[in-house]
Design a protein around this motif. Structure first.
Motif, PDB file in Angstrom:
ATOM      1  N   VAL A 270       0.190  -2.347   3.924  1.00 10.16           N
ATOM      2  CA  VAL A 270       0.772  -2.424   2.581  1.00 10.16           C
ATOM      3  C   VAL A 270       1.657  -1.195   2.377  1.00 10.16           C
ATOM      4  O   VAL A 270       1.269  -0.067   2.721  1.00 10.16           O
ATOM      5  N   GLN A 271       2.839  -1.419   1.809  1.00  7.27           N
ATOM      6  CA  GLN A 271       3.718  -0.300   1.494  1.00  7.27           C
ATOM      7  C   GLN A 271       3.025   0.630   0.509  1.00  7.27           C
ATOM      8  O   GLN A 271       2.301   0.187  -0.378  1.00  7.27           O
ATOM      9  N   ILE A 272       3.266   1.923   0.664  1.00  6.13           N
ATOM     10  CA  ILE A 272       2.607   2.896  -0.199  1.00  6.13           C
ATOM     11  C   ILE A 272       3.001   2.696  -1.664  1.00  6.13           C
ATOM     12  O   ILE A 272       2.208   2.931  -2.575  1.00  6.13           O
ATOM     13  N   THR A 273       4.205   2.208  -1.877  1.00  6.59           N
ATOM     14  CA  THR A 273       4.641   1.963  -3.247  1.00  6.59           C
ATOM     15  C   THR A 273       3.895   0.777  -3.859  1.00  6.59           C
ATOM     16  O   THR A 273       3.547   0.787  -5.028  1.00  6.59           O
ATOM     17  N   THR A 274       3.638  -0.248  -3.043  1.00  2.78           N
ATOM     18  CA  THR A 274       2.872  -1.397  -3.531  1.00  2.78           C
ATOM     19  C   THR A 274       1.447  -0.991  -3.852  1.00  2.78           C
ATOM     20  O   THR A 274       0.867  -1.417  -4.856  1.00  2.78           O
ATOM     21  N   ALA A 328      -2.645   1.368   3.908  1.00  2.00           N
ATOM     22  CA  ALA A 328      -1.438   1.851   3.229  1.00  2.00           C
ATOM     23  C   ALA A 328      -0.565   2.608   4.231  1.00  2.00           C
ATOM     24  O   ALA A 328      -1.026   3.545   4.887  1.00  2.00           O
ATOM     25  N   GLU A 329       0.689   2.191   4.334  1.00  2.00           N
ATOM     26  CA  GLU A 329       1.580   2.745   5.354  1.00  2.00           C
ATOM     27  C   GLU A 329       2.435   3.876   4.805  1.00  2.00           C
ATOM     28  O   GLU A 329       3.013   3.777   3.709  1.00  2.00           O
ATOM     29  N   THR A 330       2.522   4.944   5.574  1.00  2.13           N
ATOM     30  CA  THR A 330       3.439   6.042   5.246  1.00  2.13           C
ATOM     31  C   THR A 330       4.836   5.653   5.707  1.00  2.13           C
ATOM     32  O   THR A 330       5.020   5.271   6.870  1.00  2.13           O
ATOM     33  N   PRO A 331       5.838   5.719   4.849  1.00  2.00           N
ATOM     34  CA  PRO A 331       7.196   5.294   5.238  1.00  2.00           C
ATOM     35  C   PRO A 331       7.779   6.206   6.313  1.00  2.00           C
ATOM     36  O   PRO A 331       7.497   7.410   6.361  1.00  2.00           O
ATOM     37  N   GLN A 338      16.299   8.645   0.062  1.00  2.00           N
ATOM     38  CA  GLN A 338      14.866   8.401  -0.039  1.00  2.00           C
ATOM     39  C   GLN A 338      14.079   9.696   0.055  1.00  2.00           C
ATOM     40  O   GLN A 338      13.085   9.894  -0.655  1.00  2.00           O
TER      41      GLN A 338
END
Length: 372
Positions: A270-274, A328-331, A338
């Motif tokens: 999951v994206q960290i923002t989500t 949770a994934e770090t971009p 960004q």
């Protein structure tokens, strides 16, 4: 210690017949035999007691003396004792055979042996295990030799009766009061000798081939389970039944799911923002896809349970569950814009202290002693 009455030891009345005495002894000897009760001193003592009682009561002269004078009548130090072993050798020989798998074989019947079982490893996918499948496998097969019609003897000849056991397949050995039957060492229990074996099957009467077998894999089967195919093992010997075939299931490693009984587990990136803002994400199941509502502030490792989205096992009435573990994934590979946005976000987090970090406060309290 005074000896118990021999009739009491065997559990028979004083007017018991020879056959009743023999049956009573056989029963006790089978129950208390030292080989069946290793390390059990009480069982060994009872076995010896029953043995002594039968030795005395199975011999007419000894039994008569015991009936008249009791234990003194059969004590060799008192009366010299009656000679011989009576019927004890026959009874003990029968029991010895029962315990060790031999035993008597009436009517000169030869020894038969069940064929060996065979094992076959079958690899299937998780999807196939969930719904079941029909499959075909190639296994060894043994057919009667066409040259000798299954006799094992060279065409035009035939097997001859074994001269050692006279066709019974068994030989009897006696030593003292022991009487033990064993498989004939000459014909190996067959009762016949093939002097001129068939050149095609080398005296076996069967030739090894291959055959295709239809196998039905039941829905819900799991790794390590076995399917039994009766009678598809190796053939029996001397008319014995064939063995069985066991198909052992091996599940291939799945790209997404891990199975735990009837439940499934998967890691969901999951994206960290989500994870921070919340939202909906789609997750795979064995029957398509499902949607998960991600709450705001979802932490890494959070698990969501989807009921009934697992596998219905072969012995289950309902399907298991699917457990989705959030990762949770770090971009990565950020653009300059960004980076700037994340730097501004990081500055705002630092100004707020531990307000936005649920784990930081407790962690730093525990780590204080290492910083001092």
């Amino acid at each position: 210690m005074a000896k118990r009455d021999f009739y009491e030891v065997l559990g028979v009345p004083k007017n018991a017949s020879d056959d009743e005495i023999k049956k009573a002894y056989r029963k006790l000897a089978m129950k208390h035999h030292p080989d069946r009760n290793q390390g059990n001193a009480d069982a060994e003592a009872k076995f010896k007691e029953a043995k002594e009682a039968y030795e005395m009561l199975s011999e007419p002269e000894k039994r008569s003396a015991y009936d008249q004078y009791g234990h003194a009548g059969v004590d060799p130090n008192m009366r010299g004792g009656a000679g011989g072993h009576g019927n004890f050798g026959d009874a003990f020989g029968d029991i010895f055979g029962d315990i060790f798998g031999g035993g008597r074989r009436g009517g000169g019947a030869r020894q038969v042996h069940r064929g060996n079982d065979l094992s076959y490893a079958m690899e299937i996918t998780l999807e196939e295990a969930a719904v079941g499948k029909d499959s075909q496998i190639r296994i060894p097969s043994w057919d009667d030799c066409n040259s000798c019609d299954g006799t094992g003897a060279k065409p035009g000849t035939q097997a001859k009766t074994c001269t050692t056991c006279h066709g019974s397949g068994q030989v009897q050995m006696r030593q003292g009061f022991f009487s033990v039957q064993q498989t004939c060492p000459h014909c190996h229990g067959v009762g016949k000798i093939i002097a001129d074996p068939c050149n095609t099957c080398h005296g076996q009467g069967k030739n090894k081939t291959n055959k295709t077998l239809e196998i039905k894999i039941p829905a819900g089967i799991d790794d390590g389970m076995r399917i039994r195919s009766t009678g598809n093992g190796e053939p029996g010997q001397h008319g014995g039944p064939p063995g069985d075939l066991f198909i052992e299931i091996r599940l291939k490693k799945h790209d997404i799911f891990e199975r735990d009984g009837d439940d499934l587990h998967c890691q969901v990136p999951v994206q960290i923002t989500t994870a921070a803002l919340g939202g909906e994400i789609d997750v795979p199941t064995l029957n398509g896809k499902a949607t998960i509502e991600i709450p705001e502030g979802t932490q890494n490792g959070k698990t969501f349970r989807l009921r009934g989205k697992g596998i219905k096992g072969v012995r289950s009435s309902v399907a298991g569950d699917l457990y989705c573990h959030i990762s949770a994934e770090t971009p990565v590979k950020l653009t300059e814009h960004q980076r700037k946005l994340l730097k501004e976000l990081d500055d705002s987090f630092r100004k707020a202290g531990t307000k936005h970090s649920p784990s930081d406060k407790g962690w730093f309290e525990k780590a204080k002693s290492f910083f001092s």
